[in-house]
Structures are given as C-alpha cells and as structure tokens.
Design an enzyme around this catalytic site. Structure first.
Site, PDB file in Angstrom:
ATOM      1  N   SER A 113       0.871  -1.246   0.006  1.00  0.00           N
ATOM      2  CA  SER A 113      -0.116  -0.187   0.070  1.00  0.00           C
ATOM      3  C   SER A 113       0.783   1.303   0.032  1.00  0.00           C
ATOM      4  CB  SER A 113      -0.952  -0.212   1.319  1.00  0.00           C
ATOM      5  OG  SER A 113      -2.088  -0.876   0.999  1.00  0.00           O
ATOM      6  N   LYS A 116       0.215   3.887  -2.605  1.00  0.00           N
ATOM      7  CA  LYS A 116      -0.669   5.063  -2.610  1.00  0.00           C
ATOM      8  C   LYS A 116      -0.032   6.509  -2.693  1.00  0.00           C
ATOM      9  CE  LYS A 116      -4.430   2.445  -0.385  1.00  0.00           C
ATOM     10  NZ  LYS A 116      -3.835   0.981  -0.061  1.00  0.00           N
ATOM     11  N   SER A 294      -5.548   3.614   4.669  1.00  0.00           N
ATOM     12  CA  SER A 294      -5.235   2.920   3.595  1.00  0.00           C
ATOM     13  C   SER A 294      -6.047   2.336   2.599  1.00  0.00           C
ATOM     14  CB  SER A 294      -4.261   1.911   4.010  1.00  0.00           C
ATOM     15  OG  SER A 294      -3.326   1.584   3.018  1.00  0.00           O
TER      16      SER A 294
END
Length: 460
Positions: A113, A116, A294
């Site tokens: 993640s 991102k 997230s």
C-alpha cells in the site's frame, strides 16, 4: 398641644455636635485617603510579561546534516535483523535533496500500500483540492417511469439514513437523490444503473477474490455504497461482489420500486434529463481518508479521476499510466515502476525505493509546492491512521512517535514505509524502505529501522 420650644442652649449643643461630627468625618476621610495613598505607593511594579517557548517551531535549516558514514553506522544494527528479509531503501535530506544513504534503491520490489503515495501525489499534481465527484439520476426521455442512476466514480455514496454515521466523512446520500426525484413529481416504475464511466476489468491482475470477503477491496465500478462495504460503519466489513447493483437497489427501495428489478447498463444511456444529483466530499478530504485508512477502493477511484483529467480511460491501465505520467512530468524517476493497480493491493506490482523517496522528497522540498499537502496526509507514528498503534512498544519507537510520518505498506511477506522524520539534531529527512520476504516480526523490524533516523544525529 404646642410644639416643644428648643432653648438657646439646646441649639448651641446641637451645633457643637454637628461640628464635631463634620470634623470627625473629614479626619477619617483624610486618614483613609492617606492610608490608601500610602498603600498605592507600596504596590510593587507590574512583573514583566510572561513568555513561553512555542510548542511548534520552524525547523532549523542550519542543523547539521547526517553524513553517509554516520547514517550507515547508525543503521547497521537494525539492518542486520533477519526478519527484514530483502530490504531496500533510500534516505535523503529534505532541504537539499542530497542522498544520504541507499541500499538497492533501484531494485524493483513489491510495494504493497505504500504505492498510494504515488496515487496521492499524482492527484495533487492534476486535480483541484476541492474537486468533487457527481452522481446523477437521469430520467429516460423515451421511456416514461424509467430512471437511471449514473455513476460518476464516487465510491463513497451511502444509503445510510439521514442523521446516521457513514464510513466516509461528508458522503453523499441516496436519500438526497430520492428526495430530489420525488420533488420533480415523477412516477418511477423502473431503475437501472449506468456504469459506463469505468471501463475494462473490475478486478486487477494479482488481486485475490478472497480479499472481497476479507474487506480489502470491491470490484471497481463507477458507483457503489460505502466503498462496497456491506456493513457501512464496520472496520473489517466484507465487501460486495456487485457494488453498483447494490447502489441501484438502494435507490429503488428509496423510491418505492422493487429492488430486485434493478439492472445494469454497462454501455450507458444516451440522452435523458438529469433530475437529481449529489456530490462527494472534496478531493483533499477523500485523500486524507484514503491515506489514513489505506483505503484501496478510494485509491483506485482517485487514480481514475487523474486518468479522466488526462483524457485516458478510467480503467486500471489508464489510471496507472496517468499516475506515472504525472510523476514523470515533475522529474520523478519511474523507470523501475511496473504497476497494475493504484492501491498497491496487487502482488504483481513492482516499485523502487528511489521512486518513492523522490516523491516524498519533492513534497517536503521547495520545487513542487503542489505536492506539499502530501506531507500532512501521511499518518503520524503513534498518533494517526495506520501508524496509530505503532511506535509505542519500545523506547526507540516512543522516541520517534510524533516525529515520524509515513505511509505504510503490508502484504504477506512485505512491509514498507515512505515518509519524513526530524532527526535528533533537528534535520528533516525523507526516506523510503521496502522489505520483501520478511519474517514474522518484519513489521516491527522495519519500524525499528525507521526509528533509528529519529535518534540519530549522525553527523560524524
């Protein structure tokens, strides 16, 4: 009876008494005034104004910069932890952009993640901070009674009743759409859902279908309720396998139409009259929620906003291409990036620590003011988002809490951090760390590695 006549002696006595009273009053007043004056003269002078050290002060740009040797020495023990597996990383000075340490920074790694960070940066470079997504209801001109819910990419729309909480702050409501339709006096007999804004597959390569029930993702469709959550306010809620259809059913129910009669229109509807519309929260608020939690669905939808702004298809491929194009436009080296989604959920993604650190460094530095909000969107160690319960269990971790901000990344065997920290000398550093093939305490190990940067003066 005649009034009593006062004698002359009585008048004299009264006069003397009055005179004595006046003298006493004057004397008392003089005495009081004198004492008051003396007291006033005895009051000490006012103390000087109180001063306090401010809790928030600018960073000291003259603080010493860590040396390469000093950093390498400080990091050595933490880097030796076998639970880090294969670890790559890069550390730079936020003010000058100078590289202070690197290890395999150009090696493509599975990022999870932390990807991102790229999506957020591209959105800040491309879109207005106040940009909103619009969901509309359109009445078919040639089919009386038919209304179409047209998705505009807002995955935060909610069917929660008015006055109740939703997962997403400031989310638009199905109930508002229904109220607007009723206000138009239209008798609705059928509801369909236009999902044509998005194209291509609804699941990215490398996504595990089990992650839908696991609550990590929903099939990407241009309208859904609460990010596809089946329990809108539950953290671990499983996601819907048919999110757009669920949104249409919610509108139908609100309008008194049989929900099971709702169907999708993947190719969209031409023409029609817009009879209702609602808007999402502003982009900056959606970015904050996405980064703090997230949120994979939000990341994918925001990347598609970037794609649309660049005239590209709102698909996985179009979104990834748009994100990388925008980063390259400001000088970010994306040569090692091989991405198939914009959330980092896919196990097929590859990204380098170099790319990640260059993005964070650009946000913390002086050359890209549009990226500056990225720093504020990073979770705070021990304080917010996905770092709220980390950096609290060791002395070194607690020393870094509040001073370190970073986006996290976690998949099986993968842990990553990319962010910013102020070291013990007051120097601001940016960093990116990616660990693959990590052991069972890999997350703790990478946290300990990043915490070294806070405790390090490392000027020697």
């Amino acid at each position: 009876m005649r009034p009593t006549r006062w004698r002359r002696s009585t008048h004299v006595a009264v006069g003397v008494a009055v005179l004595a009273l006046v003298v006493a009053v004057v004397a008392a007043a003089a005495l009081f005034t004198g004492k008051h004056s003396d007291a006033a003269e005895a009051v000490p002078p006012a103390p000087p104004p109180a001063t306090a050290d401010p809790g928030v002060v600018p960073v000291d740009l003259s603080a010493p910069t860590p040396t390469r040797r000093g950093l390498a020495t400080a990091l050595a023990a933490a880097l030796a932890n076998p639970d880090l597996g294969l670890i790559t990383g890069r550390i730079t000075d936020a003010d000058t952009g100078a590289e202070l340490w690197e290890q395999g920074a150009r090696v493509p790694m599975q990022p999870a993640s932390v990807n991102k960070v790229l999506t957020t940066a591209a959105a800040l470079l491309t879109l207005d901070r106040d940009a909103r997504l619009t969901t509309t209801v359109v009445a078919a001109d040639d089919q009386p009674g038919l209304v179409v819910l047209r998705g505009g990419g807002d995955t935060t729309l909610s069917a929660a009743p008015k006055g109740t909480d939703t997962w997403y702050k400031g989310a638009a409501r199905i109930s508002d759409l229904a109220d607007q339709v009723r206000a138009r006096g239209i008798r609705v007999t059928r509801v369909r859902v236009d999902t044509s804004a998005y194209s291509g597959p609804t699941m990215a390569p490398g996504w595990d279908p089990a992650d839908i029930d696991g609550g990590d993702i929903a099939p990407m469709e241009s309208v859904m309720l609460d990010g596809g959550r089946t329990q809108p306010t539950t953290v671990e809620s499983r996601r819907s396998k048919s999110p757009a259809l669920d949104a249409g059913k919610a509108l139908a129910a609100a309008l008194g139409v049989e929900p099971e009669s709702v169907t999708l229109m993947p190719s969209g509807m031409r023409g029609g009259t817009t009879i209702a519309e609602v808007q999402s929260a502003p982009l900056i608020e959606r970015l904050r929620q996405m980064m703090n939690e997230s949120d994979n669905v939000m990341a994918e939808s925001i990347a598609r906003e970037v794609a649309e702004a660049l005239g590209r298809p709102q698909s996985f491929e179009g979104a990834v291409g748009a994100v990388l194009t925008q980063l390259r436009s400001v000088g970010i080296d994306t040569s090692g990036a091989k991405l198939v989604d914009s959330s980092g959920l896919s196990v097929d993604n590859r990204l380098t620590a170099l790319t990640l650190d260059e993005v964070v460094n650009a946000a913390a530095g002086h050359t890209q003011p549009a990226l500056r909000p990225l720093v504020d969107l990073l979770p705070i160690a021990g304080g917010s988002g996905t770092l709220s319960n980390r950096y609290l269990d060791t002395d070194a971790g607690r020393a870094a809490a509040g001073w370190l901000r970073a986006k996290t990344g976690s998949l099986t065997g993968t842990n990553a951090l990319a962010g910013i920290v102020t070291d013990r000398s007051g120097r601001v550093l940016t960093f990116a760390l990616i660990s693959n093939n990590a052991g069972p305490t890999g997350r703790t190990a990478i946290d300990a590695l990043a915490a070294v940067l806070r405790s390090c003066g490392c000027g020697a």
